[in-house]
Design a protein around this motif. Sequence first.
Motif, PDB file in Angstrom:
ATOM      1  N   ALA A 246      -3.039  -6.665  15.328  1.00 34.36           N
ATOM      2  CA  ALA A 246      -3.904  -6.644  14.106  1.00 34.36           C
ATOM      3  C   ALA A 246      -5.245  -7.413  14.159  1.00 34.36           C
ATOM      4  O   ALA A 246      -6.132  -7.096  13.525  1.00 34.36           O
TER       5      ALA A 246
ATOM      6  N   VAL B 186      -0.962   1.924  10.957  1.00 34.90           N
ATOM      7  CA  VAL B 186       0.171   0.921  10.925  1.00 34.90           C
ATOM      8  C   VAL B 186       0.898   1.058  11.862  1.00 34.90           C
ATOM      9  O   VAL B 186       1.434  -0.200  12.567  1.00 34.90           O
TER      10      VAL B 186
ATOM     11  N   VAL C 282       1.670  -5.173   6.144  1.00 33.48           N
ATOM     12  CA  VAL C 282       1.543  -4.139   5.117  1.00 33.48           C
ATOM     13  C   VAL C 282       2.689  -3.377   4.717  1.00 33.48           C
ATOM     14  O   VAL C 282       3.540  -3.408   5.922  1.00 33.48           O
TER      15      VAL C 282
ATOM     16  N   SER D 284       3.280   0.263   3.986  1.00 33.36           N
ATOM     17  CA  SER D 284       2.488   1.257   3.820  1.00 33.36           C
ATOM     18  C   SER D 284       3.202   2.445   3.908  1.00 33.36           C
ATOM     19  O   SER D 284       4.301   2.595   4.275  1.00 33.36           O
TER      20      SER D 284
ATOM     21  N   LEU E 161      -5.963  -1.857   4.545  1.00 36.44           N
ATOM     22  CA  LEU E 161      -5.297  -2.271   6.202  1.00 36.44           C
ATOM     23  C   LEU E 161      -6.113  -3.135   6.983  1.00 36.44           C
ATOM     24  O   LEU E 161      -5.711  -4.137   7.546  1.00 36.44           O
TER      25      LEU E 161
ATOM     26  N   SER F  26      -8.019   3.258   4.840  1.00 37.14           N
ATOM     27  CA  SER F  26      -7.978   2.348   3.682  1.00 37.14           C
ATOM     28  C   SER F  26      -8.412   1.129   4.142  1.00 37.14           C
ATOM     29  O   SER F  26      -7.991   0.646   5.201  1.00 37.14           O
TER      30      SER F  26
ATOM     31  N   LEU G 258       0.916  -3.065  12.209  1.00 40.39           N
ATOM     32  CA  LEU G 258       0.448  -3.802  11.169  1.00 40.39           C
ATOM     33  C   LEU G 258       1.464  -3.919   9.995  1.00 40.39           C
ATOM     34  O   LEU G 258       1.098  -4.610   9.368  1.00 40.39           O
TER      35      LEU G 258
ATOM     36  N   ALA H  94      -4.973  -6.826   8.002  1.00 41.36           N
ATOM     37  CA  ALA H  94      -5.098  -7.361   9.419  1.00 41.36           C
ATOM     38  C   ALA H  94      -5.907  -8.626   9.547  1.00 41.36           C
ATOM     39  O   ALA H  94      -5.463  -9.388  10.434  1.00 41.36           O
TER      40      ALA H  94
ATOM     41  N   ALA I 111       1.041  -1.155  -0.127  1.00 41.88           N
ATOM     42  CA  ALA I 111       0.057   0.092  -0.054  1.00 41.88           C
ATOM     43  C   ALA I 111       1.044   1.187   0.132  1.00 41.88           C
ATOM     44  O   ALA I 111       0.805   1.929   1.053  1.00 41.88           O
TER      45      ALA I 111
ATOM     46  N   TYR J 237      -0.799   0.005  15.497  1.00 37.02           N
ATOM     47  CA  TYR J 237      -1.377  -1.471  15.628  1.00 37.02           C
ATOM     48  C   TYR J 237      -0.317  -2.349  15.642  1.00 37.02           C
ATOM     49  O   TYR J 237      -0.471  -3.628  15.347  1.00 37.02           O
TER      50      TYR J 237
ATOM     51  N   ALA K 207       5.898   1.108   7.940  1.00 33.56           N
ATOM     52  CA  ALA K 207       5.371   2.487   7.642  1.00 33.56           C
ATOM     53  C   ALA K 207       6.627   3.363   7.285  1.00 33.56           C
ATOM     54  O   ALA K 207       7.562   3.464   8.006  1.00 33.56           O
TER      55      ALA K 207
ATOM     56  N   MET L 181      -3.391   6.522   7.855  1.00 29.71           N
ATOM     57  CA  MET L 181      -2.790   5.441   7.307  1.00 29.71           C
ATOM     58  C   MET L 181      -1.606   5.021   8.306  1.00 29.71           C
ATOM     59  O   MET L 181      -1.521   3.905   8.843  1.00 29.71           O
TER      60      MET L 181
END
Length: 433
Positions: A406, A368, A356, A358, A346, A343, A373, A350, A334, A371, A376, A364
């Motif tokens: 997630a 990330v 991801v 990102s 995400l 988004s 995710l 998750a 992403a 959490y 970033a 966004m």
Amino acid sequence: MIAESDAGQGAEALMLFSPWCYGHYPSYLYHLIRYWQHSHRQSIQGASNNALNSTLSTLNIVVVPRFFQEHQDVVELATAGPATIRFIATTLEEQKNVETAASGYRRAFAQYDLMVRYAERLKASQGLVMYFDSCQLPFVAGLKLPCPFSGIYFRPTWHYGQFTLVAPTWREQMQRWRERFFLNRLLAHPQFRTLFCLDPFVVDRINKGRRTAPAVYLPDPVEFKAAAIGEIAALKARLQIEPGRRILMAFGRLADARKGTSELVAALSLLPIERCRQLCLLLVGEPDPNGQATLEQWLLPLRQSLPIQIVTNYSYVPESEVSHYFQLADLILAPYQRHVGMSGILLLAAAAQKPVLSSNYGLMGELVIRYGLGLAVDTTCPKQITQALYRFLLEPIDCLFNSKQARCFAEQNSPEQFASTIFQHLQSHPISA
């Protein structure tokens, strides 16, 4: 599609205004229809906790004609349920007027004209604008509808300074000032009822100092139906993905410059050959032929010079199959360019328990990071994307991804929470202009 003479039946009718074919809206309509049907069945059975047992009796959904071809599954879901749900198509000329408007301002007023026309035609008691960001201006100017209205607010950015290290450009600063001005005017509109916000960090700021709470947090719904291992293996075989490849998947309308696909391609071109042999780039979506041509132009240098396997599925993927692709992938891409708002990618990642890669910008990036995710980074810089890909290939997954957080993030955004939030707040207001 229904006959105009039948459209206004039902003393207390809710009009969902959704003249857009892509993005979140088809999925949102799907979940709202299903929740409405479930509540209708509960009402027939005499369930006391039915969220729709007091006011709302008819659900009219205004869409463009193309919606009936692009999203037959959503339309069929409505026709399979009670007769209190109706799809109403605008005319082709009305669709064209909205889509070909020369500016965002003109588009906003074109949408407003449609809202007035169909609210009158359907004798709507309330309206819900499914993408309120695109048509605020007429209401900021004080124009009215034939009924009270609410809206879903996708992309507030005026609070981004609280969680982003990226300095805003002067255009972004102007945009944030404009948003605050519009918001204050909008919330003072006598017909306005509820602002449903997909950004959980902005609601308290909007409501601060107000006697009533016009803004509520709206979960962004994710429905993830895990497929059997055999189904995922069959999908992998159908896509002809080579054994041993780590699958990097990008999903959606990928030719849009804001999606960062060209920056991703540039980042992949910086990887050494031995790393490229480990990877499969899977691009899913982009049903538009012009978009496909753009993507192929971007991908051509990779195809010619590097041993990355590139697999494309250029088509609309039915809702029931989307989760299969996320299960198949090893990393969800992403790399959006200064993306604003939420988004769904995400959430799907998750729910599939996949990391991801990102953008670190705005909401966004904050989600990330908060959490766990995935990774970033500044996705406007291909070198940073390349460095993130190195980490994905070399580091244990536990260093990149917090599976427990997630899962919690995905569970907070269930379709039931999304739909119940909308209907409970809509029916809590008196049905009067």
